[in-house]
Design a protein around this motif. Sequence first.
Motif, short mmCIF file in Angstrom:
data_model
loop_
_atom_site.label_atom_id
_atom_site.label_comp_id
_atom_site.label_asym_id
_atom_site.label_seq_id
_atom_site.Cartn_x
_atom_site.Cartn_y
_atom_site.Cartn_z
N GLY A 37 0.73 -1.44 -0.14
CA GLY A 37 -0.06 -0.47 -0.22
C GLY A 37 1.14 1.22 -0.30
O GLY A 37 1.85 0.96 0.25
N GLY A 38 0.24 2.46 -0.48
CA GLY A 38 1.15 3.47 -0.53
C GLY A 38 0.93 4.39 1.16
O GLY A 38 1.32 3.13 2.06
N ASP A 39 1.60 5.37 1.39
CA ASP A 39 2.09 6.25 2.68
C ASP A 39 0.82 5.97 3.74
O ASP A 39 1.99 5.81 5.20
CB ASP A 39 2.24 7.79 1.90
CG ASP A 39 3.32 7.65 0.99
OD1 ASP A 39 3.83 7.36 0.93
OD2 ASP A 39 3.22 8.83 0.09
N SER A 43 2.71 4.01 9.22
CA SER A 43 3.37 5.04 9.25
C SER A 43 4.95 5.32 9.61
O SER A 43 5.88 4.15 9.21
CB SER A 43 3.57 5.21 11.14
OG SER A 43 3.75 4.63 12.21
N ALA A 44 5.29 6.58 9.39
CA ALA A 44 6.83 6.90 9.07
C ALA A 44 7.59 6.29 10.16
O ALA A 44 8.84 5.71 9.92
CB ALA A 44 6.90 8.54 8.97
N ALA A 46 6.75 4.06 12.09
CA ALA A 46 6.87 2.17 11.85
C ALA A 46 7.51 2.10 11.62
O ALA A 46 9.20 1.01 11.38
CB ALA A 46 5.41 2.21 11.73
N LEU A 47 8.08 2.31 9.80
CA LEU A 47 9.15 2.37 9.02
C LEU A 47 10.10 2.60 9.67
O LEU A 47 11.08 1.96 9.43
CB LEU A 47 9.03 3.29 8.16
CG LEU A 47 8.12 2.85 6.65
CD1 LEU A 47 7.42 3.74 5.86
CD2 LEU A 47 8.23 1.52 6.13
N ASP A 48 10.49 4.07 10.53
CA ASP A 48 11.85 3.88 10.84
C ASP A 48 12.43 3.07 12.13
O ASP A 48 12.97 2.83 11.83
CB ASP A 48 11.70 5.91 11.84
CG ASP A 48 11.54 6.86 10.62
OD1 ASP A 48 12.06 6.43 9.67
OD2 ASP A 48 11.11 8.06 10.52
N MET A 49 11.61 2.53 12.46
CA MET A 49 11.93 1.58 14.22
C MET A 49 12.48 0.70 13.20
O MET A 49 13.36 -0.25 13.43
CB MET A 49 10.19 1.15 14.24
CG MET A 49 10.69 0.34 15.96
SD MET A 49 9.85 -1.19 16.34
CE MET A 49 8.96 -1.59 15.03
N LEU A 50 11.75 0.03 12.08
CA LEU A 50 12.01 -1.12 10.88
C LEU A 50 13.68 -0.87 10.79
O LEU A 50 14.23 -1.66 10.95
CB LEU A 50 10.51 -1.40 9.82
CG LEU A 50 9.64 -1.70 10.61
CD1 LEU A 50 8.71 -2.17 9.59
CD2 LEU A 50 9.67 -3.01 11.33
N ALA A 68 12.21 0.79 -3.15
CA ALA A 68 12.52 1.21 -2.02
C ALA A 68 11.67 1.96 -1.47
O ALA A 68 11.03 2.86 -1.91
CB ALA A 68 13.98 0.99 -2.07
N SER A 69 11.48 2.08 0.24
CA SER A 69 10.74 2.49 1.06
C SER A 69 11.75 3.40 2.27
O SER A 69 12.81 2.64 2.48
CB SER A 69 9.90 2.15 2.04
OG SER A 69 9.37 3.30 2.83
#
Length: 69
Positions: A37-39, A43-44, A46-50, A68-69
């Motif tokens: 899915g899109g943005d 959440s940003a 959650a992506l940063d945590m990963l 790539a995200s």
Amino acid sequence: MADWDLEVIQPLLQETHPTVGFSLAEARMAARVTVVGGDGAISAEALDMLRAYGCKVERVLDDGTLVAS
């Protein structure tokens, strides 16, 4: 998971046979995480945590494009 989600990721599922889940706690243990899915899908933060846990984060967009995200 919506029907379009399954349609979009079906080729990925057939090629790589990934583990599919909805838990950030589980995802952070993976080397590679693909978000469907899109943005608005995750959440940003959650992506940063990963990424902080060392995950390579990718995203499958609504049209099936893998980026790539």
